[in-house]
Every structure is written in C-alpha cells, then in structure tokens.
Design a protein around this motif. Structure first.
Motif, PDB file in Angstrom:
ATOM      1  N   LYS A 161       6.367  51.196  86.789  1.00 56.54           N
ATOM      2  CA  LYS A 161       6.571  49.842  86.209  1.00 56.54           C
ATOM      3  C   LYS A 161       5.339  49.011  86.779  1.00 56.54           C
ATOM      4  CE  LYS A 161      11.512  49.245  87.459  1.00 56.54           C
ATOM      5  NZ  LYS A 161      12.254  48.687  88.610  1.00 56.54           N
ATOM      6  N   GLY A 162       4.833  49.185  87.862  1.00 56.39           N
ATOM      7  CA  GLY A 162       3.642  48.530  88.145  1.00 56.39           C
ATOM      8  C   GLY A 162       2.437  48.847  86.992  1.00 56.39           C
ATOM      9  N   LYS A 163       2.419  49.941  86.522  1.00 51.97           N
ATOM     10  CA  LYS A 163       1.326  50.228  85.339  1.00 51.97           C
ATOM     11  C   LYS A 163       1.513  49.032  84.385  1.00 51.97           C
ATOM     12  CE  LYS A 163      -0.410  53.510  82.438  1.00 51.97           C
ATOM     13  NZ  LYS A 163      -0.764  54.747  82.048  1.00 51.97           N
ATOM     14  N   TRP A 164       2.920  49.114  83.930  1.00 46.45           N
ATOM     15  CA  TRP A 164       3.356  48.022  82.840  1.00 46.45           C
ATOM     16  C   TRP A 164       2.979  46.390  83.267  1.00 46.45           C
ATOM     17  CZ3 TRP A 164       4.600  46.777  78.251  1.00 46.45           C
ATOM     18  CH2 TRP A 164       5.422  45.482  78.084  1.00 46.45           C
ATOM     19  N   TYR A 165       3.278  46.235  84.474  1.00 46.00           N
ATOM     20  CA  TYR A 165       3.143  44.772  85.139  1.00 46.00           C
ATOM     21  C   TYR A 165       1.611  44.559  85.097  1.00 46.00           C
ATOM     22  CZ  TYR A 165       8.123  44.596  85.974  1.00 46.00           C
ATOM     23  OH  TYR A 165       9.341  44.455  86.162  1.00 46.00           O
ATOM     24  N   PHE A 166       0.800  45.533  85.558  1.00 47.26           N
ATOM     25  CA  PHE A 166      -0.591  45.496  85.760  1.00 47.26           C
ATOM     26  C   PHE A 166      -1.320  45.354  84.284  1.00 47.26           C
ATOM     27  CE2 PHE A 166      -5.066  46.698  85.484  1.00 47.26           C
ATOM     28  CZ  PHE A 166      -5.488  46.091  86.902  1.00 47.26           C
ATOM     29  N   SER A 167      -0.551  45.647  83.313  1.00 47.57           N
ATOM     30  CA  SER A 167      -1.206  45.434  81.917  1.00 47.57           C
ATOM     31  C   SER A 167      -0.811  44.042  81.474  1.00 47.57           C
ATOM     32  CB  SER A 167      -0.698  46.603  80.980  1.00 47.57           C
ATOM     33  OG  SER A 167       0.466  46.265  80.662  1.00 47.57           O
ATOM     34  N   LYS A 168       0.343  43.764  81.943  1.00 45.31           N
ATOM     35  CA  LYS A 168       0.589  42.255  81.642  1.00 45.31           C
ATOM     36  C   LYS A 168       0.011  41.082  82.517  1.00 45.31           C
ATOM     37  CE  LYS A 168       3.747  42.928  78.748  1.00 45.31           C
ATOM     38  NZ  LYS A 168       3.294  42.722  77.265  1.00 45.31           N
ATOM     39  N   LYS A 169      -0.294  41.404  83.694  1.00 48.44           N
ATOM     40  CA  LYS A 169      -0.807  40.360  84.600  1.00 48.44           C
ATOM     41  C   LYS A 169      -2.154  40.504  84.979  1.00 48.44           C
ATOM     42  CE  LYS A 169       3.724  38.762  85.313  1.00 48.44           C
ATOM     43  NZ  LYS A 169       4.270  37.627  85.367  1.00 48.44           N
ATOM     44  N   CYS A 170      -2.710  41.417  84.886  1.00 46.37           N
ATOM     45  CA  CYS A 170      -4.067  41.814  85.611  1.00 46.37           C
ATOM     46  C   CYS A 170      -5.001  42.369  84.608  1.00 46.37           C
ATOM     47  CB  CYS A 170      -3.868  42.724  86.729  1.00 46.37           C
ATOM     48  SG  CYS A 170      -2.415  42.568  87.814  1.00 46.37           S
ATOM     49  N   SER A 171      -4.625  43.024  83.552  1.00 46.82           N
ATOM     50  CA  SER A 171      -5.690  43.714  82.767  1.00 46.82           C
ATOM     51  C   SER A 171      -6.478  42.925  81.808  1.00 46.82           C
ATOM     52  CB  SER A 171      -4.958  45.022  82.018  1.00 46.82           C
ATOM     53  OG  SER A 171      -4.396  44.244  81.201  1.00 46.82           O
ATOM     54  N   PHE A 172      -5.865  41.628  81.773  1.00 41.16           N
ATOM     55  CA  PHE A 172      -6.826  40.566  80.996  1.00 41.16           C
ATOM     56  C   PHE A 172      -7.980  40.352  81.838  1.00 41.16           C
ATOM     57  CE2 PHE A 172      -7.564  36.055  80.290  1.00 41.16           C
ATOM     58  CZ  PHE A 172      -7.740  36.180  78.783  1.00 41.16           C
ATOM     59  N   CYS A 173      -8.309  40.661  82.945  1.00 43.38           N
ATOM     60  CA  CYS A 173      -9.607  40.433  83.816  1.00 43.38           C
ATOM     61  C   CYS A 173     -10.042  41.564  84.540  1.00 43.38           C
ATOM     62  CB  CYS A 173      -9.251  39.130  84.837  1.00 43.38           C
ATOM     63  SG  CYS A 173      -8.818  37.705  83.991  1.00 43.38           S
ATOM     64  N   HIS A 174      -9.062  42.259  84.766  1.00 43.46           N
ATOM     65  CA  HIS A 174      -9.335  43.641  85.368  1.00 43.46           C
ATOM     66  C   HIS A 174      -9.214  45.041  84.860  1.00 43.46           C
ATOM     67  CE1 HIS A 174      -9.763  41.573  89.477  1.00 43.46           C
ATOM     68  NE2 HIS A 174      -8.685  40.878  89.207  1.00 43.46           N
ATOM     69  N   SER A 175     -10.134  45.780  85.497  1.00 41.24           N
ATOM     70  CA  SER A 175      -9.876  47.390  84.524  1.00 41.24           C
ATOM     71  C   SER A 175      -9.556  48.335  85.493  1.00 41.24           C
ATOM     72  CB  SER A 175     -10.824  47.604  83.653  1.00 41.24           C
ATOM     73  OG  SER A 175     -11.112  49.026  83.248  1.00 41.24           O
ATOM     74  N   VAL A 176      -9.092  49.288  85.356  1.00 43.50           N
ATOM     75  CA  VAL A 176      -8.890  50.572  86.498  1.00 43.50           C
ATOM     76  C   VAL A 176      -9.247  51.900  85.646  1.00 43.50           C
ATOM     77  CG1 VAL A 176      -7.107  49.674  87.810  1.00 43.50           C
ATOM     78  CG2 VAL A 176      -6.526  50.675  85.612  1.00 43.50           C
ATOM     79  N   SER A 177      -9.771  51.629  84.511  1.00 39.80           N
ATOM     80  CA  SER A 177     -10.238  52.708  83.595  1.00 39.80           C
ATOM     81  C   SER A 177     -11.363  53.689  84.342  1.00 39.80           C
ATOM     82  CB  SER A 177     -10.623  52.377  82.116  1.00 39.80           C
ATOM     83  OG  SER A 177     -11.915  51.600  82.526  1.00 39.80           O
ATOM     84  N   LEU A 178     -11.430  55.042  83.915  1.00 44.70           N
ATOM     85  CA  LEU A 178     -12.251  55.797  84.518  1.00 44.70           C
ATOM     86  C   LEU A 178     -13.733  55.426  84.173  1.00 44.70           C
ATOM     87  CD1 LEU A 178     -11.122  59.241  84.416  1.00 44.70           C
ATOM     88  CD2 LEU A 178     -11.956  58.102  86.315  1.00 44.70           C
ATOM     89  N   ARG A 179     -13.940  55.242  82.833  1.00 42.79           N
ATOM     90  CA  ARG A 179     -15.042  54.486  82.346  1.00 42.79           C
ATOM     91  C   ARG A 179     -15.045  53.041  82.760  1.00 42.79           C
ATOM     92  NH1 ARG A 179     -14.785  53.339  77.171  1.00 42.79           N
ATOM     93  NH2 ARG A 179     -16.565  52.068  77.273  1.00 42.79           N
ATOM     94  N   GLN A 180     -16.080  52.557  83.329  1.00 44.63           N
ATOM     95  CA  GLN A 180     -16.207  51.299  83.917  1.00 44.63           C
ATOM     96  C   GLN A 180     -16.903  50.075  82.908  1.00 44.63           C
ATOM     97  OE1 GLN A 180     -17.796  51.287  87.836  1.00 44.63           O
ATOM     98  NE2 GLN A 180     -16.335  53.143  88.520  1.00 44.63           N
ATOM     99  N   GLU A 181     -16.165  49.305  82.323  1.00 43.52           N
ATOM    100  CA  GLU A 181     -16.605  48.597  81.452  1.00 43.52           C
ATOM    101  C   GLU A 181     -17.223  47.535  82.060  1.00 43.52           C
ATOM    102  OE1 GLU A 181     -12.694  48.141  79.516  1.00 43.52           O
ATOM    103  OE2 GLU A 181     -12.956  50.371  80.023  1.00 43.52           O
ATOM    104  N   SER A 182     -18.458  47.061  81.669  1.00 46.96           N
ATOM    105  CA  SER A 182     -19.132  46.010  82.200  1.00 46.96           C
ATOM    106  C   SER A 182     -18.659  44.447  82.020  1.00 46.96           C
ATOM    107  CB  SER A 182     -20.783  46.295  82.128  1.00 46.96           C
ATOM    108  OG  SER A 182     -21.058  46.480  80.981  1.00 46.96           O
ATOM    109  N   GLU A 183     -17.915  44.438  80.655  1.00 53.50           N
ATOM    110  CA  GLU A 183     -17.847  43.235  80.225  1.00 53.50           C
ATOM    111  C   GLU A 183     -16.515  42.718  81.034  1.00 53.50           C
ATOM    112  OE1 GLU A 183     -16.258  45.871  77.049  1.00 53.50           O
ATOM    113  OE2 GLU A 183     -18.221  45.728  78.385  1.00 53.50           O
ATOM    114  N   GLU A 184     -16.074  42.997  81.889  1.00 49.43           N
ATOM    115  CA  GLU A 184     -14.853  42.508  82.589  1.00 49.43           C
ATOM    116  C   GLU A 184     -15.112  41.243  83.274  1.00 49.43           C
ATOM    117  OE1 GLU A 184     -13.626  45.710  85.428  1.00 49.43           O
ATOM    118  OE2 GLU A 184     -14.074  47.227  83.572  1.00 49.43           O
ATOM    119  N   THR A 185     -14.082  40.504  83.248  1.00 54.47           N
ATOM    120  CA  THR A 185     -14.183  39.129  83.841  1.00 54.47           C
ATOM    121  C   THR A 185     -14.251  39.219  85.422  1.00 54.47           C
ATOM    122  OG1 THR A 185     -12.705  38.412  82.218  1.00 54.47           O
ATOM    123  CG2 THR A 185     -13.240  36.636  83.852  1.00 54.47           C
ATOM    124  N   GLY A 186     -13.359  40.126  85.943  1.00 54.64           N
ATOM    125  CA  GLY A 186     -13.206  40.432  87.248  1.00 54.64           C
ATOM    126  C   GLY A 186     -13.648  41.741  87.530  1.00 54.64           C
TER     127      GLY A 186
END
Ligand code: HEC
Length: 156
Positions: free
Chosen positions: A29-54
């Motif tokens: 469920k956390g994965k789902w909520y993360f995508s709704k509430k946090c992924s707008f600014c944060h990423s947890v991907s293996l490939r680290q995208e440098s254009e993230e806000t947070g």
C-alpha cells in the motif's frame, strides 16, 4: 509437563506473529501512497534522475540526514547533518506529520541551545526561524504514513 511446554511454545509463537504485524504498515500500500504523495518530488528508482525536486530517497532510512550531494538542503536539515543525525522511522514520522515544523523544536534546543533567544545570535542562525521547507506536499494520514515508512524501510 511436555504438553504444557508445547502449549507455551505455540502461545509464544502466536504472540510473536501478532506483535510483528501489530502496527507495522503495509509496504505494498505504501508503494501506492508514495506514488500519490511523494513521487511528485522524490524518486526511489535505481537509476537516479538528477532532475528531481527533492533528494533521492531510495535508502533514506538509516541514512544521515541531508546526505545527498546533488540536493540543496535547507539550513535546518544541514544542522542535523552537522550533528550526525540519521533518518529513523520515528524522525520521518514526525518530519512528515508535523507540518507546522514543530518536529524541529527539539533539535533547535539541543543543538543551538539558547542562541535563538537573543536577536543578535539568532540572526546568525537561519535555523532559528520555523522550519517550513517541507510543508508544501500533500497531507498524509497517520495510517498511510505507516505504509509509506514500511515501503521505504523495505529498500534497506
Ligand atoms: C513538493 C515537493 C515534495 C513532496 C511532495 C515531498 N517532498 Fe520530501 N523533500 C522535498 C524537498 C525540497 C526536500 C529537502 C528539504 C530540506 O532541505 O529541508 C525533501 C526532503 C525529504 C527528506 C529528507 C531527505 C534527506 O536526504 O535527508 C525525506 C526523508 C523526505 N523528503 C520524504 C518525503 C516523503 C516520504 C514524502 C511523501 C509523503 C515527501 N517527502 C513529499 C520535497 C518534497
């Protein structure tokens, strides 16, 4: 006597299971909520995208606060870094849920002592001002936050 031992073993086993699932969040469920509430600014991907806000927060639990070199952190988080504070589930809980920034009061007292009392010294410490950098995201309920925390813990 042997029979009692078995019964005790079974009870202990059940208690352990109940205990381990009691207030633990659900990471799926956390994965789902993360995508709704946090992924707008944060990423947890293996490939680290440098254009993230947070900052990238794939292994944030246990990590030193403000550890990323590709993020410009607030002076508040940098103060915690300076003192070697690490992200624990409890710190994250407070950081996300106390949106008025009151979670920082404890650290302000601990690390700056009475420097925020006088005008002269407080001007030299931007951390004397209320912490507001992370209050722009969407609100997260206590339950959803537990799920997000177990999702983030699972990367460890
Ligand atoms: C609007 C954008 C935004 C949203 C949404 C957001 N964050 Fe952040 N986050 C940031 C920024 C910017 C920082 C840096 C804050 C600072 O420097 O004080 C940050 C910092 C963090 C940190 C500290 C990381 C470190 O390296 O020390 C954690 C942990 C964190 N956020 C978790 C979350 C979680 C969990 C959510 C979802 C519930 C979330 N954030 C939602 C922008 C966001």
């Amino acid at each position: 006597m042997k029979r009692y031992q078995n019964i005790f073993a079974i009870i202990a086993f059940i208690v352990t299971i109940i205990h381990s699932t009691a207030d633990a969040g659900n990471r799926w469920k956390g994965k789902w909520y993360f995508s709704k509430k946090c992924s707008f600014c944060h990423s947890v991907s293996l490939r680290q995208e440098s254009e993230e806000t947070g900052p990238h927060i794939r292994h944030v639990i246990g990590r030193e606060v403000a550890a990323r070199t590709d993020t410009q952190y607030s002076s508040h988080l940098l103060l915690l870094k300076e003192h070697g504070v690490r992200w624990t589930p409890d710190l994250l809980r407070q950081f996300i849920s106390k949106r008025d920034g009151s979670w920082f009061d404890y650290y302000r007292k601990k690390f700056l002592k009475n420097k925020c009392v006088s005008y002269q010294t407080s001007m030299r410490h931007p951390e004397c001002a209320p912490y507001t950098t992370h209050n722009k995201g969407r609100r997260v309920s206590t339950r959803d936050l537990e799920d997000i925390i177990s999702y983030l813990k699972a990367f460890k």
